[in-house]
Design an enzyme around this catalytic site. Sequence first.
Site, PDB file in Angstrom:
ATOM      1  N   MET A 188      38.002  46.098  41.361  1.00  0.00           N
ATOM      2  CA  MET A 188      36.543  46.185  41.413  1.00  0.00           C
ATOM      3  C   MET A 188      35.947  47.370  40.639  1.00  0.00           C
ATOM      4  SD  MET A 188      36.113  45.005  45.408  1.00  0.00           S
ATOM      5  CE  MET A 188      34.336  45.106  45.391  1.00  0.00           C
ATOM      6  N   GLU A 189      36.754  48.073  39.864  1.00  0.00           N
ATOM      7  CA  GLU A 189      36.227  49.284  39.214  1.00  0.00           C
ATOM      8  C   GLU A 189      36.650  49.492  37.758  1.00  0.00           C
ATOM      9  OE1 GLU A 189      38.245  49.573  42.050  1.00  0.00           O
ATOM     10  OE2 GLU A 189      36.634  49.643  43.531  1.00  0.00           O
TER      11      GLU A 189
ATOM     12  N   GLU B   8      45.023  57.022  48.621  1.00  0.00           N
ATOM     13  CA  GLU B   8      45.705  57.444  47.390  1.00  0.00           C
ATOM     14  C   GLU B   8      45.280  58.850  46.992  1.00  0.00           C
ATOM     15  OE1 GLU B   8      46.129  53.160  45.232  1.00  0.00           O
ATOM     16  OE2 GLU B   8      44.203  54.128  45.352  1.00  0.00           O
TER      17      GLU B   8
ATOM     18  N   GLY C 161      44.571  42.819  43.179  1.00  0.00           N
ATOM     19  CA  GLY C 161      45.089  41.524  43.605  1.00  0.00           C
ATOM     20  C   GLY C 161      45.661  40.801  42.392  1.00  0.00           C
TER      21      GLY C 161
ATOM     22  N   ASP D  84      48.128  42.570  46.857  1.00  0.00           N
ATOM     23  CA  ASP D  84      47.910  41.245  47.465  1.00  0.00           C
ATOM     24  C   ASP D  84      47.835  40.212  46.349  1.00  0.00           C
ATOM     25  OD1 ASP D  84      45.002  42.769  47.451  1.00  0.00           O
ATOM     26  OD2 ASP D  84      44.864  40.692  46.772  1.00  0.00           O
TER      27      ASP D  84
HETATM   28  N1  ADE Z   1      41.782  45.078  44.921  1.00  0.00           N
HETATM   29  C1  ADE Z   1      42.905  44.815  45.606  1.00  0.00           C
HETATM   30  N2  ADE Z   1      42.983  43.511  45.934  1.00  0.00           N
HETATM   31  C2  ADE Z   1      41.859  42.943  45.428  1.00  0.00           C
HETATM   32  C3  ADE Z   1      41.354  41.615  45.459  1.00  0.00           C
HETATM   33  N3  ADE Z   1      42.010  40.629  46.067  1.00  0.00           N
HETATM   34  N4  ADE Z   1      40.149  41.388  44.863  1.00  0.00           N
HETATM   35  C4  ADE Z   1      39.478  42.396  44.257  1.00  0.00           C
HETATM   36  N5  ADE Z   1      39.916  43.651  44.221  1.00  0.00           N
HETATM   37  C5  ADE Z   1      41.097  43.936  44.794  1.00  0.00           C
END
Ligand code: ADE
Length: 252
Positions: A197-198, A15, A81, A221
């Site tokens: 995660m951030e 990105e 996700g 996802d």
């Molecule tokens: N970022 C993208 N997909 C994720 C997932 N399944 N878990 C945590 N962070 C993500």
Amino acid sequence: MSVNRIGILGAMPEEINGIVSLLKDKQEIVKGMRTYYVGTINDIEVVVVFSRWGKVASATTVTHLIVEFGISQLYFIGVAGSVSLDLAIGDIVVASSLVQHDMDARPIVKQFEIPLLGKVELYPPKELLERSFYEMKKLESSSSLLQLISMEQQENFSISNPKVFLGKIASGDKFFANNNEKESLLKLLPDVLCVEMEGAAVAQVCFEYNIPYVIIRTISDAANESSHVDFKEFVGQVASRFGIAIIKALVK
Ligand code: ADE
């Protein structure tokens, strides 16, 4: 709103590379295993950098942007996700609030509360949030995101009409890769739309330094058993194109 310098954080190198290609008068500064790209987009000064993954890394990167580069506003884009069944791959979530799902200092404070701040959720400032959501809705209604990917990609990822949502994002040092974990999270935080995660770590730093911020995530996802495969494919093929479109819509 007068803005001197905008920080742009991306959660994936792919990105960042797309956004860096938009920069004029580009300069590169390497520090602490991070490359900061300074330049302009639409005559607005920006600093673009890959956040790196997880709460510690991203909090460190945004602190550096604030303290060393003097940014006065921050956009953070990346993938996530989905945990809400309303979302599909390719949809966009603008965070109206963020929570650290792995924060647990019980019994000192309640679950998810950030010690010393006394807050469970962090809220991006209203004005910037509303403007960003409005710009994302314009992207949705123009169907311009769809035009960025091939018919084959639309079919492979089952992307037919990317939608834009406003809602709660949960962040933590964990990649969600099965339905049980997702359901456990939903029991505790039922109104979360997606996980990454951030974002909530970056939000905490921006809150503490009083820097207006917005966090925008594209669903890569469904945080289930196939998430690691879907995630990689999406990031490689789609995320960088969507990232460029999102930043072009915001930095103007
Ligand atoms: N970022 C993208 N997909 C994720 C997932 N399944 N878990 C945590 N962070 C993500």
